[in-house]
Write a protein that holds these residues in place. Structure first.
Motif, PDB file in Angstrom:
ATOM      1  N   UNK A  93      42.587  50.280  32.265  1.00 17.25           N
ATOM      2  CA  UNK A  93      43.709  49.437  32.677  1.00 17.25           C
ATOM      3  C   UNK A  93      43.197  48.168  33.330  1.00 17.25           C
ATOM      4  N   UNK A  94      43.728  47.027  32.887  1.00 20.17           N
ATOM      5  CA  UNK A  94      43.442  45.731  33.503  1.00 20.17           C
ATOM      6  C   UNK A  94      44.726  45.202  34.134  1.00 20.17           C
ATOM      7  N   UNK A  95      44.622  44.771  35.376  1.00 19.90           N
ATOM      8  CA  UNK A  95      45.759  44.201  36.098  1.00 19.90           C
ATOM      9  C   UNK A  95      45.368  42.806  36.583  1.00 19.90           C
ATOM     10  N   UNK A 100      40.148  35.877  39.509  1.00 18.25           N
ATOM     11  CA  UNK A 100      40.338  35.179  38.242  1.00 18.25           C
ATOM     12  C   UNK A 100      39.358  34.021  38.090  1.00 18.25           C
ATOM     13  N   UNK A 101      39.016  33.352  39.202  1.00 22.24           N
ATOM     14  CA  UNK A 101      38.039  32.264  39.117  1.00 22.24           C
ATOM     15  C   UNK A 101      36.732  32.746  38.478  1.00 22.24           C
ATOM     16  N   UNK A 154      42.183  29.295  22.212  1.00 25.25           N
ATOM     17  CA  UNK A 154      43.023  30.189  21.437  1.00 25.25           C
ATOM     18  C   UNK A 154      42.773  31.660  21.757  1.00 25.25           C
ATOM     19  N   UNK A 155      43.800  32.445  21.567  1.00 27.53           N
ATOM     20  CA  UNK A 155      43.748  33.887  21.752  1.00 27.53           C
ATOM     21  C   UNK A 155      43.330  34.551  20.449  1.00 27.53           C
ATOM     22  N   UNK A 167      44.814  35.882  30.335  1.00 33.42           N
ATOM     23  CA  UNK A 167      44.873  37.321  30.601  1.00 33.42           C
ATOM     24  C   UNK A 167      43.951  38.094  29.664  1.00 33.42           C
ATOM     25  N   UNK A 168      43.995  37.739  28.382  1.00 34.99           N
ATOM     26  CA  UNK A 168      43.160  38.426  27.398  1.00 34.99           C
ATOM     27  C   UNK A 168      41.676  38.342  27.757  1.00 34.99           C
ATOM     28  N   UNK A 169      41.248  37.184  28.239  1.00 36.70           N
ATOM     29  CA  UNK A 169      39.826  36.992  28.519  1.00 36.70           C
ATOM     30  C   UNK A 169      39.349  37.829  29.705  1.00 36.70           C
ATOM     31  N   UNK A 170      40.262  38.335  30.511  1.00 32.56           N
ATOM     32  CA  UNK A 170      39.858  39.236  31.589  1.00 32.56           C
ATOM     33  C   UNK A 170      39.316  40.551  31.049  1.00 32.56           C
TER      34      UNK A 170
END
Length: 280
Positions: free
Chosen positions: A21-23, A154-155, A253-254, A275-278
């Motif tokens: 899970x990623x939040x 996030x940074x 791009x995603x 978000x995806x890149x996390x």
């Protein structure tokens, strides 16, 4: 109050011992993503808008999310929580001591006994430590919800993404947009000059912060490369002004894999890239 803005799911299972899970959360939104450990694909994505004031109780927010989320109240093998907070500072590693991170944050943002200090090394460079702080009450809530979870800012994800590239342009600007704020990072001569979060209400607010920051570091907007992603519609006045200001405009791009193949049927392919890149 939590409002579910988006929810995309593959067929069950989307949680359990085979998933991570990623939040990502801040004061205005929370995103949950379930990733298959075996395939490496995102199998579920949820976005919530949080209608709360800075001092509102996170207990109430978590309770509401648990009642409407298919992910937040489930079990996972691993949980990673990314904080999208304003109170963060990059500290040269050679200047970091047991107390210096807290001292730097107190100096910039003021002292508070309600905050918990965290810090992490940037994997793309040994030069900086990303020091940040979050509310102790929020950290305690997450600990009760997940028991064991990994935290990051996030940074760190943004900077690791850019600084691990083979080359960064001579003048490079990165912008990630969220509901009521955006992250702006600037490189000049291949060196990071700043990364900062700006809250905005109007188009004029956002453009002022962008123009002031680029002028402060001597960025020539007609020569710099701007990489853009995040939750801003192409037909908005703010989007058009940014694109007009930077002729060398590029989208981040995603990748249309996993559940994001369905997401991209409804949203632009740059919209949820931050978000995806996390999860990479």
């Amino acid at each position: 109050m939590a409002i579910k803005k988006a929810g995309f799911y593959q067929q069950d299972p989307i949680s359990g011992s085979a998933f991570q899970l990623f939040i990502e959360l801040d004061e205005q939104e929370l995103v949950c993503m379930s990733k298959s450990i075996e395939s490496g694909l995102i199998v579920a994505f949820e976005q919530f808008e949080l209608e709360k004031e800075v001092n509102d109780d996170w207990n109430d927010v978590f309770y509401e999310i648990k009642t409407i989320s298919k992910l937040f109240n489930q079990t996972f093998k691993q949980v990673s929580c990314y904080f999208n907070t304003v109170e963060a500072v990059l500290v040269p590693e050679k200047y970091l001591t047991a107390t210096s991170a807290e001292d730097y944050l107190n100096l910039i943002y003021g002292e508070s006994n309600r905050m918990e200090v965290k810090y992490e090394k940037l994997s793309s460079t040994k030069v900086f430590i990303n020091a940040y702080r979050i509310r102790k009450s929020l950290s305690e809530l997450l600990s009760r919800q997940f028991i064991i979870f990994h935290t990051a800012h996030v940074y760190s994800s943004l900077l690791n993404d850019i600084m691990s590239r083979a080359m960064v342009q001579e003048q490079f600007v990165k912008i990630q947009f969220y509901t009521k704020h955006f992250i702006l990072a600037i490189w000049k001569g291949g060196r990071l000059q700043m990364v900062q979060t700006f809250k905005f209400i109007t188009t004029e607010d956002a453009m002022y912060f962008i123009l002031r920051s680029t002028q402060q570091f001597g960025i020539e907007t007609n020569a710099a490369v701007l990489e853009f992603s995040g939750m801003l519609d192409k037909d908005s006045d703010l989007f058009q002004q940014i694109k007009h200001l930077f002729p060398h405009f590029e989208f981040d791009f995603l990748t249309p894999s996993g559940i994001f193949g369905e997401v991209l049927l409804e949203y632009p392919n740059y919209y949820f890239t931050p978000f995806y890149k996390l999860t990479i």
